[in-house]
Design an enzyme around this catalytic site. Structure first.
Site, PDB file in Angstrom:
ATOM      1  N   GLU A  93       0.823  -1.218   0.000  1.00  0.00           N
ATOM      2  CA  GLU A  93       0.000   0.000   0.000  1.00  0.00           C
ATOM      3  C   GLU A  93       0.853   1.264   0.000  1.00  0.00           C
ATOM      4  OE1 GLU A  93      -2.792  -0.125   3.212  1.00  0.00           O
ATOM      5  OE2 GLU A  93      -3.771  -1.924   2.466  1.00  0.00           O
ATOM      6  N   GLU A 143      -4.969  -8.733   0.948  1.00  0.00           N
ATOM      7  CA  GLU A 143      -5.441  -8.386   2.293  1.00  0.00           C
ATOM      8  C   GLU A 143      -6.924  -8.115   2.229  1.00  0.00           C
ATOM      9  OE1 GLU A 143      -3.778  -5.237   4.782  1.00  0.00           O
ATOM     10  OE2 GLU A 143      -1.771  -5.807   4.111  1.00  0.00           O
TER      11      GLU A 143
END
Ligand code: BG6
Length: 464
Positions: free
Chosen positions: A169, A365
């Site tokens: 991320e 995720e």
């Protein structure tokens, strides 16, 4: 409880879990590890952390990894993602720490021997302190330092690890450090944020280049939080807000890291607001040569936006371009304050299929952090986390349909395996298949771990 025999996914599908070094390893001050920015920030300003809890202890995976891998095997997981702590492997950026080499080699070997594919990420928000002192993402040498670290990782562990990712991320360390105050240095500067984003994309490209030079057979990728953006209405101002949010948050890293270029609409937006970072042709050339084998997609919640009511021009902050919109029909995870909207996975799959050459991807995720889970513990000590089972089931069901419609998705990883430490929330919200008792470091399976094991068993039997 949701059925375990209704989900049919492709053969060889990855069932696993994800975590990161700083959120699980603990052992932050031993065996030659140097401080990360998180370690140092916690020492300097513990009050900024939930219950003053920092990354120094966490779930102590450094001392429990062998048993944790056995637990993964018992659950029949076939893959697991974590990261290497840069500060453990190369405490000063140059010198290899033999104790770190022993630890990681042993950890990855245990996974391999247990039939668990290790997926290893290089950077999960954890900038070394020595590098932060030079300016962190503002320091012009940061991309070379990162590429060197990447090279050392694959030289040292490339025989044990095939799947590597550069960043987790990447937008998060950018926006949280330079816009929203959640990560050190917690300043507010839109232009610096864009510059840090560009440096991150350059670091990714140089790392991929360096890793390919060491071993062209590795599978290389990156992990992006692809949060689809939904506008409040079709009104032109809301559409503009939606486009800006999409360009800045999603397309920026997807285009830069996967396609090796930046779209004209993004460049126009940056030009209009005087946000173009300094670049040079050599670096842009390196970025343009990047080719990835796969990407990981982290998905928790959609992004809903609307036009700002009052805005500064040129923009000084993303909120001058778009502001959050609360959808009245939303379903919420009240503990984390995140909307639950599995349907967005269909849009993610379509985006990757149509605009990113249907590059292979996996859901790297997804998960549900819940507070006070001991409320749900039964007489056997098992947390009855039906809400998590429902959450996983709903997302897997959408994924199954997306794959049937042509999505190139090859896996699902829950965040996380054993409850882990969170940057902003300490151990308040728990995500794991396993509960951890922080006083004893003992692990206890939650009901979701049994449920998932049954889903995997059904899958292994061919899914009939
Ligand atoms: C992901 C991050 O975005 O969300 C993890 O990669 C993080 O590091 C997870 O822990 C859950 O978020 P939080 O804030 O509840 O820990």
């Amino acid at each position: 409880m949701k059925p375990t025999d209704k989900i049919n996914l492709p053969k060889d599908f990855w069932f696993g879990a994800a975590a990161s070094a700083p959120q699980t390893e603990g052992a932050a001050q031993i065996d030659g590890k140097s401080p990360s920015t998180w370690d140092m920030w916690h020492t300097l300003e513990p009050e900024r952390f939930d219950q003053a809890m920092g990354p120094n202890v966490t779930s102590d995976v450094y001392h429990h990894y062998r048993d944790d891998v056995k637990r993964m095997q018992a659950m029949k997981l076939n893959s697991y993602r974590t990261s290497i702590a840069w500060t453990r492997l190369l405490p000063d950026g140059n010198t290899l720490n033999p104790k770190a080499v022993t630890f990681y080699r042993d950890y990855f070997k245990a996974m391999r021997e247990g039939g668990i594919e290790p997926v290893i990420n290089l950077f999960h928000f954890d900038m070394p302190w020595w590098l932060m002192e030079k300016g962190g993402w503002e320091y012009e040498g940061v991309s070379d330092a990162f590429a060197y670290y990447a090279q050392v990782c694959v030289e040292t562990f490339g025989d044990l690890v095939t799947y590597w990712t550069t960043f987790n991320e990447p937008i998060v360390h950018v926006e949280c450090s330079y816009l929203y105050g959640y990560h050190y240095p917690a300043i507010h500067d839109f232009k610096k944020a864009i510059h840090a984003g560009y440096q991150t994309i350059l670091a990714h490209a140089k790392a991929i280049q360096a890793m390919r030079m060491v071993n062209p057979n590795l599978k290389l990728g990156t992990i992006l939080n692809l949060t689809p953006v939904y506008g409040k209405s079709d009104h032109i101002a809301d559409r503009k807000a939606q486009e800006a949010a999409d360009l800045l948050n999603t397309k920026s890293f997807l285009d830069g890291m996967v396609l090796g270029r930046f779209s004209e609409p993004l460049l126009d937006l940056l030009r209009e607001h005087d946000l173009i970072p300094d670049t040079n042709d050599d670096d842009l050339e390196i970025i343009s040569k990047v080719k990835l084998d796969f990407i990981g997609v982290n998905y928790y919640q959609p992004r809903r936006v609307q036009a700002p009511v009052k805005a500064t021009y040129p923009a000084q902050d993303p909120k001058d371009l778009y502001i959050p919109y609360t959808w009245p029909k939303r379903r919420m995870n009240p503990y984390r304050g995140w909307e639950i909207y599995p349907e967005a996975l269909t849009d993610i799959a379509t985006l990757i299929k149509e605009d990113y050459h249907n590059i292979p991807w996996y859901l790297s995720e997804n998960g549900m952090g819940v507070a006070d889970e001991m409320r749900f513990v039964d007489e056997n000590g098992t947390i009855q986390d039906d809400y998590r089972i429902e959450f996983i089931y709903d997302h897997l069901s959408v994924l199954e349909q997306a794959i049937a419609d042509g999505a190139n998705c090859f896996g699902y990883h829950l965040w996380t395996f054993v409850d882990c430490w969170s940057w902003l929330n300490g151990y308040r919200n728990r995500y794991g298949f396993y509960r951890v008792d922080l006083k004893t470091q003992k692990r206890y399976p939650k009901q979701s771990s049994f449920w998932m094991r049954d889903v995997i068993e059904h899958h292994q039997k061919g899914g009939e």
